[in-house]
Scaffold this active site. Structure first.
Site, short mmCIF file in Angstrom:
data_model
loop_
_atom_site.label_atom_id
_atom_site.label_comp_id
_atom_site.label_asym_id
_atom_site.label_seq_id
_atom_site.Cartn_x
_atom_site.Cartn_y
_atom_site.Cartn_z
N CYS A 333 61.77 14.99 45.12
CA CYS A 333 62.14 15.29 43.73
C CYS A 333 62.29 16.78 43.40
O CYS A 333 63.31 17.18 42.83
CB CYS A 333 61.13 14.66 42.78
SG CYS A 333 60.63 13.00 43.23
N ARG A 362 53.17 12.71 54.11
CA ARG A 362 52.01 12.55 53.23
C ARG A 362 50.77 12.29 54.08
O ARG A 362 50.82 11.51 55.02
CB ARG A 362 52.22 11.39 52.25
CG ARG A 362 53.40 11.59 51.31
CD ARG A 362 53.60 10.40 50.39
NE ARG A 362 54.82 10.55 49.61
CZ ARG A 362 55.29 9.63 48.77
NH1 ARG A 362 54.63 8.50 48.61
NH2 ARG A 362 56.41 9.85 48.11
N GLN A 380 62.74 8.65 53.10
CA GLN A 380 62.84 8.02 51.79
C GLN A 380 64.30 8.05 51.32
O GLN A 380 64.95 9.08 51.39
CB GLN A 380 61.95 8.75 50.79
CG GLN A 380 61.50 7.89 49.63
CD GLN A 380 60.34 8.52 48.88
OE1 GLN A 380 60.27 9.73 48.73
NE2 GLN A 380 59.43 7.71 48.39
N ASP A 382 65.97 8.43 48.60
CA ASP A 382 65.81 8.89 47.23
C ASP A 382 67.13 9.01 46.50
O ASP A 382 68.19 9.16 47.12
CB ASP A 382 65.14 10.27 47.23
CG ASP A 382 63.75 10.23 46.61
OD1 ASP A 382 63.61 9.55 45.59
OD2 ASP A 382 62.84 10.86 47.16
N HIS A 384 68.37 10.84 42.47
CA HIS A 384 68.03 11.36 41.15
C HIS A 384 69.28 11.27 40.27
O HIS A 384 70.35 11.70 40.69
CB HIS A 384 67.54 12.80 41.23
CG HIS A 384 66.29 12.94 42.05
ND1 HIS A 384 66.31 13.30 43.38
CD2 HIS A 384 64.99 12.72 41.74
CE1 HIS A 384 65.07 13.32 43.84
NE2 HIS A 384 64.26 12.96 42.87
N LYS A 463 57.33 3.71 35.26
CA LYS A 463 58.17 3.28 36.37
C LYS A 463 58.33 1.77 36.40
O LYS A 463 57.53 1.02 35.83
CB LYS A 463 57.59 3.75 37.70
CG LYS A 463 56.21 3.19 38.01
CD LYS A 463 55.71 3.65 39.38
CE LYS A 463 54.34 3.05 39.69
NZ LYS A 463 53.92 3.29 41.08
N HIS A 509 64.23 8.97 38.77
CA HIS A 509 63.96 8.98 40.21
C HIS A 509 64.02 7.53 40.66
O HIS A 509 63.44 6.66 40.00
CB HIS A 509 62.54 9.49 40.51
CG HIS A 509 62.22 10.81 39.91
ND1 HIS A 509 62.16 11.97 40.64
CD2 HIS A 509 61.92 11.17 38.62
CE1 HIS A 509 61.83 12.97 39.84
NE2 HIS A 509 61.68 12.51 38.62
#
Length: 647
Positions: A333, A362, A380, A382, A384, A463, A509
């Site tokens: 992000c 992570r 990931q 992802d 946006h 979310k 996101h």
């Protein structure tokens, strides 16, 4: 008399002091028999709880989440009591109910072995037969501490000491056993009809690697033996489908001690992973997304701006570069925010849909690592979406439809959960209310049923999570949509509006697969390693019967490869039956068995992994059928089994 409003909206009048169980009996004898716990004004209570005022009352059975939780929580207490009877020196840590079962952590010098599980299980069944009532009682803080100290339960003392000063400290007693517990529980041990202890594991006290390693026993329980049998059968099937086992057998990935939590993808695994990403790009191109790539390592200033340095640092890997703090990104992000800032933006640019296949890291505790499902490094998918406030609802609906399309491609059903503001969060009450209402309204307009998870949102916004269901009935959280009005503010994002003034955009996101690695692990188990043809690492395996058939096999291989089909030849000097068994174990969708007649007729003898023998056909006919199956991304073999002689 007091009035009780039941789940169906009906109202019952009962005497003040009537217990939840007595209300269940008034409704029906069957409900009283199947009831596990109740809820008074949304607060879960034991069946023995006495109602003294007008309220809303729900009564939960084992089929309900609240009922199963209390049933299995009681099961964990029964297990702890059994362990204390058999191993009196064992100290109790924690023993919660979990999805599909329960566990309890013990500190004991005795090293538990599988044979101990049989003894503990037998003792648990004795406790069930003893029909011990579970009684709740409360103690003042100081008395509670002394009570647990007298029993030598050091871990319970620590838990009590860490509770807030105003916290009610409650215990549950069953026979000679007492445990610190907030509840709730069934009324008697006899309700726990069917128990099975499943496995042993190690677990750090409070999940902290610096603390002592305890011994954890996992189990499950059901009110009927038939339900337990079904569950055990499902577990056996799950073992056969274990992605770690199949990943090794099919040479998809490796988990090596040199990199715990950092999977190595092998050539076969990379084929599947790349096909997933190819599909992802196709879907997103069609939905008008653009793709970017952001750095894996960024400096501390960025993570302070995003808030991750303060809210997520314990999960991040940090390092020093040129005397400055940097961190390996745990999510994409913040980099996406910087991409937005590389140019001036106008309201005419919106909505901006920006995707990224981003590598993130992570820190997970070693005990939590599990194959591809829980790793420390993953990819990931992802995206946006930058938009105007009035575009929020339509964009959320668009993402929901995209995720629905992706899951249906793999044959998954799913359910949706909406998570609201957590205790640790950024932003005003007004911003959170607007964000939560936008998500809620989008789901309602799509007629998507959803479960509300109060307080489970991200620290920067609410979310929507998509939990897909696999063929064994297990659920996996993969897709997510997070509405964010905080990062745009922290990164000072802006656009020029119709009025010529600067305004702050809204950001969504979202991920569809979630983690490519995790999604691949789910697919391995869903398909039991038998990938549909479009995903299979090797789509066609050619099996020449004898060495003299190898030149023709090479011709066939070249033709299929030129058509874009992934194909290999088994040239080993082995019997054809052995080669077929090997190809079947490799789970190749198709095998071509080539002999003298095939050379003579310029044909191929086709065998399907899923159907069996399909007969002889022309090479082009076979290739066209396979290519059609690949193009449609079919989940099942839809091959024309007629051979040439039948046409």
């Amino acid at each position: 008399m007091i009035k009780l409003t039941l789940k169906d909206g009906s109202i019952r009048e009962v005497e003040k002091g009537t217990s939840v169980y007595e209300v269940a009996k008034l409704i029906s004898g069957r409900l009283a028999k199947e009831a596990v716990v109740g809820a008074v004004n949304g607060h879960t209570v034991d069946l023995s709880f006495e109602i003294n005022e007008d309220c809303e009352l729900s009564i939960y059975k084992f089929e309900d989440k609240e009922g199963a939780h209390a049933f299995r929580h009681t099961s964990s207490h029964i297990m702890a009591q059994a362990v204390k009877r058999l191993f009196p020196d064992a100290k109790l840590a924690i023993g919660p109910a979990i999805d599909n079962g329960f566990y309890y952590d013990f500190d004991t010098e005795h090293k538990f072995i599988p044979e101990d599980l049989e003894k503990i299980e037998a003792e648990m069944k004795k406790i069930v037969k003893e029909d011990l009532s579970l009684r709740r009682f409360e103690l003042p803080r100081d008395e509670a501490i002394e009570f647990m100290k007298a029993k030598g339960e050091d871990y319970k003392v620590e838990l009590i000491q860490d509770l807030p000063e105003d916290e009610v400290i409650s215990f549950y007693e069953q026979g000679d056993f007492v445990d610190l517990c907030a509840g709730c529980h069934v009324m008697s041990t006899k309700a726990v009809k069917s128990i099975k202890l499943l496995s042993l594991a190690g677990a750090y006290w409070r999940g902290d690697e610096k603390n002592k390693m305890l011994q954890r026993i996992y189990g499950t329980s059901f009110p009927k033996a038939s339900l337990l049998e079904e569950y055990v059968t499902m577990l056996e099937e799950a073992k056969k489908r274990d992605h770690r086992k199949l990943g090794k057998e099919l040479k998809l990935f490796a988990l090596l001690e040199e990199g715990p939590g950092f999977p190595f993808f092998l050539p076969n695994g990379m084929v599947v992973k790349n096909k997933l990403l190819e599909y992802w790009r196709e879907v997103h191109d069609k939905a008008n997304y653009v793709e970017v790539e952001t750095p894996i390592i960024l400096n501390r200033k960025l993570w302070e701006t995003s808030g991750h340095w303060f809210h997520y640092k314990e999960n991040m890997y940090s390092l020093l570069i040129d005397e400055e703090d940097y961190a390996i990104k745990p999510m994409n992000c913040p980099g996406g925010m910087l991409v937005y800032k590389t140019d001036l933006r106008s309201y005419k640019d919106f909505p901006m849909r920006v995707g990224e296949i981003g590598r993130v890291h992570r820190h997970e505790l070693s005990g939590a690592l599990h194959g591809l499902m829980r790793v420390r490094a993953f990819t990931q998918d992802d995206a946006h979406i930058f938009m105007l406030p009035e575009q929020i609802k339509d964009e959320i609906k668009g993402v929901c439809k995209l995720i629905d399309e992706v899951y249906k491609t793999f044959g998954f059903s799913y359910h949706v959960e909406l998570s609201t503001r957590p205790e640790k969060s950024m932003g005003t009450d007004e911003e959170w209310a607007h964000a939560e209402n936008s998500l809620r309204e989008a789901l309602e307009e799509l007629n998507l049923e959803y479960k509300l998870n109060e307080g489970d949102g991200a620290f920067y916004g609410p979310k929507i999570d998509f939990h897909l269901r696999d063929c064994l009935g297990r659920t996996w959280q993969c897709g997510t949509i997070q509405l964010d009005m905080q990062l745009p503010q922290r990164f000072e994002l802006s656009y020029i509006g119709k009025d010529g003034e600067k305004h702050q955009p809204i950001v969504i996101h979202r991920v569809a697969f979630g983690s490519i690695e995790r999604f691949l692990g789910i697919l391995i188990e869903e398909f039991a390693g038998k990938f549909p043809t479009w995903l299979a690492p090797v789509q066609v395996k050619i099996l020449p019967i004898a060495d003299r058939h190898i030149p023709y096999a090479e011709e066939v291989r070249s033709y299929l490869a030129e058509c874009g089909i992934r194909v290999t030849i088994d040239e080993r000097a082995e019997k054809i039956g052995y080669k077929i068994r090997e190809a079947q174990l490799e789970k190749n969708p198709y095998m071509l068995i080539l002999g003298d007649k095939d050379i003579e007729n310029k044909s191929v003898s086709v065998r399907s992994r899923d159907i069996g023998e399909l007969g002889s056909m022309e090479i082009q006919t076979f290739a066209d059928q396979v290519l059609s199956e690949i193009k449609s991304r079919s989940l099942a073999t839809k091959f024309d089994a007629k051979n040439d002689s039948e046409k």
